[in-house]
Design a protein around this motif. Structure first.
Motif, short mmCIF file in Angstrom:
data_model
loop_
_atom_site.label_atom_id
_atom_site.label_comp_id
_atom_site.label_asym_id
_atom_site.label_seq_id
_atom_site.Cartn_x
_atom_site.Cartn_y
_atom_site.Cartn_z
N GLY A 140 -0.84 15.41 69.91
CA GLY A 140 1.37 16.00 70.59
C GLY A 140 1.24 16.14 72.17
N GLN A 143 1.42 12.83 73.53
CA GLN A 143 2.21 12.27 74.12
C GLN A 143 2.58 12.69 75.12
OE1 GLN A 143 3.99 12.30 70.26
NE2 GLN A 143 5.48 10.55 70.33
N ARG A 144 3.01 14.11 75.45
CA ARG A 144 4.10 15.03 76.30
C ARG A 144 3.09 14.30 77.72
NH1 ARG A 144 3.38 20.93 75.68
NH2 ARG A 144 1.62 20.36 73.81
N THR A 164 8.21 11.31 70.12
CA THR A 164 8.30 12.58 69.28
C THR A 164 7.52 12.21 67.78
OG1 THR A 164 10.11 12.45 68.22
CG2 THR A 164 10.15 13.47 70.04
N LEU A 167 5.12 14.83 66.70
CA LEU A 167 5.11 16.89 67.49
C LEU A 167 6.02 17.03 66.17
CD1 LEU A 167 7.12 15.48 71.18
CD2 LEU A 167 4.32 16.34 70.49
N TYR A 169 9.03 20.37 65.07
CA TYR A 169 9.54 20.38 65.76
C TYR A 169 10.13 21.09 66.55
CZ TYR A 169 14.77 21.62 65.00
OH TYR A 169 16.98 21.68 65.55
N SER A 172 9.08 18.91 69.50
CA SER A 172 10.01 17.76 69.53
C SER A 172 11.87 17.71 69.99
CB SER A 172 11.20 16.92 68.04
OG SER A 172 9.44 16.49 67.92
N MET A 175 11.16 18.13 74.57
CA MET A 175 11.48 16.95 74.64
C MET A 175 12.47 15.97 74.99
SD MET A 175 8.51 14.44 75.21
CE MET A 175 7.44 14.96 74.38
N THR A 193 13.77 5.79 67.51
CA THR A 193 13.39 6.31 66.61
C THR A 193 13.47 6.72 65.33
OG1 THR A 193 12.94 8.92 66.40
CG2 THR A 193 14.70 8.04 67.50
N ASN A 195 14.22 9.53 63.99
CA ASN A 195 14.04 11.35 63.41
C ASN A 195 15.37 11.10 63.89
OD1 ASN A 195 14.36 13.88 63.91
ND2 ASN A 195 12.40 13.94 64.99
N ILE A 198 16.31 14.39 65.93
CA ILE A 198 17.03 14.33 67.99
C ILE A 198 18.03 13.90 67.57
CG2 ILE A 198 14.15 14.95 67.99
CD1 ILE A 198 14.51 11.73 68.96
#
Lengths: 226, 290
Positions: A140, A143-144, A164, A167, A169, A172, A175, A193, A195, A198
């Protein structure tokens, strides 16, 4: 910001994208959805100049990708930042060095680099890890770092491929807040995505779906990733 | 400008990320450059010898052993004014003894013979050979020298010049093929090192491309690396060559050769370093293009 007409792409005999028509205005926020293998990553790689335009017309951030020579593609990449699915960060270097890299290649003075990198790391809650080697970070955090590196140059267009994916919740959502902040400052953003959460968070955003290489406007139920 | 110097330093620093690979490459370049430099030194010295002796012939004149130094000095004074003579080297019996001892690399003690040397006074008379009828002229010169007071024997070797000319012809013929071959070897060695460096750093270079680094930004440090390897290899090779030169400088300065080995002139050294650095850059460029 992006104008695509009748773009197709094949890997050998495998059709990845078929007659895609797409238009994205300056300052727009777009979610690109679709199941795995639908062509999202291929689509993004073409926009970033990592894959050539095989058929159709593609114009990104004012660059005609049909005619843009390889030696000038760095100009496109200075206006279009990408967050890769596999991060693509230098794991043997520090967080600071990774985030500073795009500024360094643009020849920006050291004191400005220092200021901007610190600010971005702070907003992504990575400031305490600035001097840590990336190989010591969790997925995570890495990724950031990838997101920080993409936004530090204040790009005209930000492409994020599953940003995300690694990551939880809470992270995410944080982010997405960061993406939203940059969007408010005028950066056009496209996020690929799976997801739903998001996407729901960004209620006003436009959604396009890629399915079997064909693009549809809106969120289409595919029975796959969505 | 600061980016330029940063990339310059980066190119050299990157090489040290794989120190063993760098060592091997430098060793290979040094060896090849050393061979090339030694060949160049041979050609250079042959050129010097031919330049000094071309068209000339040396006569060695021996006086009778019982001739006194005073008697022979009078004759020696007149030798330089003889027609066609360009250089005269004379040896008293003691000097001749010294040269003989030198030719034994002073391993034989001849000090005890000083003042009662059994060797005769001698002179090495160098004459310019006329363009036409050289052999006839040389024979008449032998007669003139023999006619000098108390001269016992006169010898000369016109073949010496022919031999040198043949050697120079041979080395000149071989010069470009040998130089070309050695440069190709250097290019392959440097090119392969850069290729390996590219493979090892493929991911890093890809990331640099994706964050907007220009082609020059990515390639310049690699070209600097190639140039540095060529430069360093050539420098080390010249150092080794100088050591070799120190060892053999006086080796042939004995009768009948009288040759002092010269080191390569500064311009040649500069050309070697510049050529190898250029070959390093070119081979890196080819590796990058491929």
């Amino acid at each position: 910001m992006i104008t695509i007409s009748k773009m197709s792409y094949t890997f050998g005999k495998q059709l990845a994208l078929k007659d895609v028509n797409f238009c994205m205005k300056q300052g727009e926020f777009v979610f690109l959805c679709g199941p795995s293998g639908a062509g999202k990553t291929t689509f993004m790689r073409i926009l970033h100049g990592a894959l050539p335009v095989q058929r159709g017309k593609v114009d990104v951030a004012g660059y005609d990708l049909n005619t843009l020579p390889e030696r000038r593609k760095h100009l496109l990449r200075r206006d279009v930042s990408v967050v890769f699915q596999d991060f693509k960060i230098l794991t043997n270097q520090t967080v600071f060095a990774n985030v500073a890299l795009p500024l360094k290649v643009r020849g920006i003075p050291r004191h400005i680099i220092e200021k901007r990198v610190r600010a971005v790391l702070r907003s992504l809650h990575l400031d305490h890890k600035a001097m840590s080697p990336c190989e010591e970070l969790s997925g995570g955090e890495q990724q950031r770092v990838a997101v920080a590196r993409a936004v530090v140059v204040k790009p005209k267009l930000l492409l994020a491929d599953e940003p995300t994916g690694n990551l939880d919740y809470e992270l995410s959502m944080r982010m997405m807040d960061i993406f939203q902040q940059f969007h408010k400052f005028g950066t056009s953003i496209m996020i690929a995505t799976h997801n739903r959460e998001i996407m729901e968070r960004m209620s006003g955003a436009r959604v396009v779906t890629l399915h079997d290489g064909v693009m549809h406007e809106g969120c289409v139920e595919t029975g796959g990733g969505l | 400008m600061s980016v330029f110097f940063h990339l310059l330093g980066q190119g050299v620093r990157d090489l040290f990320r794989a120190p063993w690979s760098l060592c091997m490459t430098i060793a290979a370049i040094t060896l090849v450059s050393f061979l090339g430099g030694a060949f160049l030194m041979l050609v250079h010295n042959l050129d010097l010898q031919i330049g000094a002796r071309q068209g000339n012939v040396q006569f060695q004149v021996y006086w009778q052993p019982q001739t006194t130094t005073e008697e022979v000095r009078e004759v020696w004074a007149g030798l330089s004014s003889m027609e066609g003579v360009v250089n005269v080297r004379t040896f008293t019996p003691d000097q001749a003894l010294g040269v003989l001892a030198e030719s034994f690399q002073n391993s034989v003690d001849m000090e005890w013979m000083k003042g009662r040397s059994p060797l005769p006074p001698t002179a090495l008379v160098e004459c310019e050979l006329p363009a036409e009828d050289g052999k006839k002229w040389a024979a008449s010169m032998v007669e003139r020298l023999r006619a000098l007071p108390k001269v016992e024997k006169v010898s000369f070797n016109p073949l010496q010049v022919d031999l040198l000319t043949s050697w120079v012809g041979l080395t000149r013929m071989a010069f470009w093929p040998v130089t070309g071959f050695l440069l190709v070897v250097v290019a392959l060695v440097v090119g392969n090192t850069i290729k390996l460096a590219l493979l090892a750093r493929r991911e890093e270079l890809e990331i640099l491309r994706f964050v907007g680094a220009s082609r020059a930004y990515i390639q310049f440090p690699l070209l600097v690396g190639g140039a540095f390897q060529g430069f360093l290899g050539a420098g080390l090779a010249l150092g080794l060559l100088k050591l070799l030169h120190n060892g053999i400088e006086e080796m042939f300065n004995v009768p009948p050769l009288w040759m002092t080995i010269s080191f390569l002139p500064p311009l040649h050294c500069l050309v070697i370093v510049a050529t190898l650095a250029a070959v390093g850059v070119l081979s890196s460029l080819v590796a990058l293009r491929n």
